[in-house]
Motif scaffolding. Structure first.
Motif: not given
Length: 582
Positions: A49-55
């Protein structure tokens, strides 16, 4: 105090209300604090979910490396091989699965048959600029996207299954960089398009240190020695696994009153972990495609002492690649000294425990996924940002995608998909001899995949008269007609002989005569990866057991040793000669 999941939900809600770059950066710091405060136990769902936030917010956040992942995560993202990378990179994973109604931002769906990189690129999140394209274990049946040459950043492939020789060679033509599983295979990967880099495990996997959360105290371990593998007929083990099991069975009978020995294979993941966590020593045998395998890391991470034997071959210069050091992080053994070494370390538990602990520490600190990824970026620092996509190589890219799939001898469906993929690409071939030779190589799979009429249309691009003369009921006659295009060319003859063996078109005496006349002492100088060669998939006697061993001894093993195209051709030629002579 909020749970981890509650904290993530709050951050996602705050993101929806953010209006300024400063606010987004503030939220990013909160994410980083959440992860760093509990780095070893942070859930992979939180990292995802952190990766999706960054994307979602690439244009306003601080930059970190972008990674475009290939088939290793086609069916699921992330998996055990890539989830640790979420700590250090912004990741988008390609998938050829059916597109969901509301796809996640970290998954880009593409159609392998029609979507090259120019189309894939348009689907990437806004502001996402990959540092590289990466696929692990790329030679083992992986569908690669068309347009690797178009990508304006390095394409990198880990090769684990070097015993699948033809596919490993093709990967070396498709990618900019290849990472062989061991340095012993570097010479066999070093004469094609790709540059070779050496990383521990070929970065096909890394430490796995989070697979086992806590190690059981040494003295609390009830099992003195465990073996978690069973017998195998795989030629890549040279019979060593079976011989080791026999030695341990004898050891078990001899020392049953003093030591508890467990021999169990085909366990569930849960039972496998439980057995290792309760073992003081656990044995491993690594096949020819070493020097390490998953079990090497799993045993170490469980806290057990790794005893390991490696299959070697005189033509391959074996090396441990300085990843693990004998008697410092693991114990090497052979059939002659296995019992002696086991008794020594069972009688010296403090020494055994110390080595096991040192191995755990070394894996975790030096060979974690994030450590290897940073090491890869450092090795590529002179290449990143300098590659110019080559739009003119698209035909070659498509050819190698199809060829790679057709070379998956263990998967008939993949072979047919590969043949279908090659249908239109072969129509672009300007060399008439290579055109017919390559079609001859894949002829049965091509007809099975697309039907006779598609083959006829393809042939008509070269000769309408020849296309009209083909008899759909007589595959052998079609092959003879293709062979007649150039009766003195070795590639046409090679593929015709291979088909004759596979489809039993001629008695052994006739095939033997052809082999003697055409293949023996024929050092073809024109071979390159632009040619498709059909390695026979059966013996004349049709003995599957003999075939597996013969294919390994006289084809896959020589390909693993071949250091140029001449030696590669010799491997094909001599294998065919050997099969006919059996």
């Amino acid at each position: 105090m909020e749970s981890e999941d509650q904290m993530v939900t709050l951050l996602e809600q705050e993101e929806k209300n953010a209006r300024s770059k400063a606010h987004f950066l503030e939220i990013e710091k909160k994410w980083e604090s959440l992860i760093q405060c509990n780095e070893e136990e942070i859930s992979f769902e939180t990292l995802k979910r952190y990766n999706r936030f960054r994307l979602r917010n690439q244009l306003v956040l601080r930059k970190r490396p972008g990674l475009l992942l290939g088939f290793i995560n086609d069916h699921r993202f992330p998996n055990f091989q890539t989830r640790e990378l979420l700590k250090v990179a912004d990741i988008v994973s390609l998938t050829s699965l059916k597109e969901e109604d509301e796809p996640e931002i970290d998954r880009v769906h593409y159609l392998p048959a029609s979507d090259d990189f120019s189309k894939i690129r348009k689907k990437l999140p806004k502001g996402f600029r990959p540092k590289l394209f990466f696929d692990m274990q790329a030679a083992h049946g992986h569908m690669q996207p068309v347009g690797l040459s178009q990508m304006p950043f390095p394409t990198v492939a880990g090769i684990c299954h070097h015993q699948h020789g033809p596919a490993a060679k093709t990967i070396c033509e498709m990618f900019d960089i290849v990472l062989p599983v061991g340095a012993v295979f570097s010479p066999a990967c070093n004469y094609q398009k790709a540059n070779v880099l050496n990383l521990p495990f070929g970065f096909n996997w890394a430490s796995f240190h989070r697979s086992f959360q806590k190690s059981k105290d040494w003295n609390a371990r009830e099992i003195d020695l465990s073996v978690t593998f069973g017998p195998t007929n795989s030629p890549a083990y040279h019979g060593l696994r079976n011989e080791v099991i026999q030695v341990i069975e004898n050891f078990q009978r001899k020392w049953s009153s003093k030591y508890l020995v467990k021999i169990s294979s085909n366990l569930s993941k849960k039972d496998y972990r439980k057995l290792l966590e309760n073992s003081k020593i656990s044995l491993n045998v690594v096949a020819i495609n070493g020097p390490y395998n998953y079990r090497s890391c799993e045993i170490i991470n469980s806290g057990a002492l790794l005893f390991q034997a490696n299959v070697t071959d005189p033509g391959l210069k074996f090396s441990l690649d300085d990843v693990l050091r004998d008697e410092k992080e693991f114990i090497s053994y052979n059939l002659d000294n296995l019992e002696e070494r086991l008794l020594h370390f069972l009688e010296h538990p403090e020494l055994a425990s110390s080595i096991a602990q040192d191995a755990q520490k070394r894996l975790k600190t030096k060979y974690s996924y994030d450590a290897l990824f940073k090491q890869l970026l450092d090795l590529l620092k002179d290449d990143i940002g300098k590659k110019q996509g080559d739009k003119n190589s698209l035909v070659n890219d498509k050819f190698f995608v199809g060829k790679l799939l057709w070379q998956q001898h263990q998967n008939k469906e993949a072979q047919q998909i590969g043949a279908a993929f090659l249908l239109n690409i072969l129509g672009e071939e300007k060399d008439t001899i290579r055109f017919f030779s390559n079609i001859l190589a894949i002829l049965p799979e091509l007809i099975q995949a697309v039907g006779f009429e598609s083959l006829k249309s393809l042939i008509a691009k070269q000769s309408k008269n020849l296309a009209e003369s083909l008899d759909p009921q007589n595959l052998k006659q079609i092959a003879v007609q293709f062979l007649s295009i150039k009766m003195d060319h070795i590639a046409l003859w090679y593929n015709f002989i291979s088909l004759s063996i596979d489809l039993q078109w001629n008695p052994k005496e006739v095939i033997q005569q052809l082999v003697d006349q055409v293949l023996k002492n024929n050092n073809w100088e024109g071979y390159s990866q632009e040619w498709i060669l059909r390695a026979p998939s059966r013996t004349i006697s049709n003995d599957t057991k003999d075939l597996n061993q013969l294919r390994y001894d006289y084809f896959f093993l020589p390909l693993m040793k071949s250091k140029n195209y001449k030696e590669e051709w010799d491997a094909y030629r001599k294998y065919c000669i050997k099969l006919v002579g059996v």
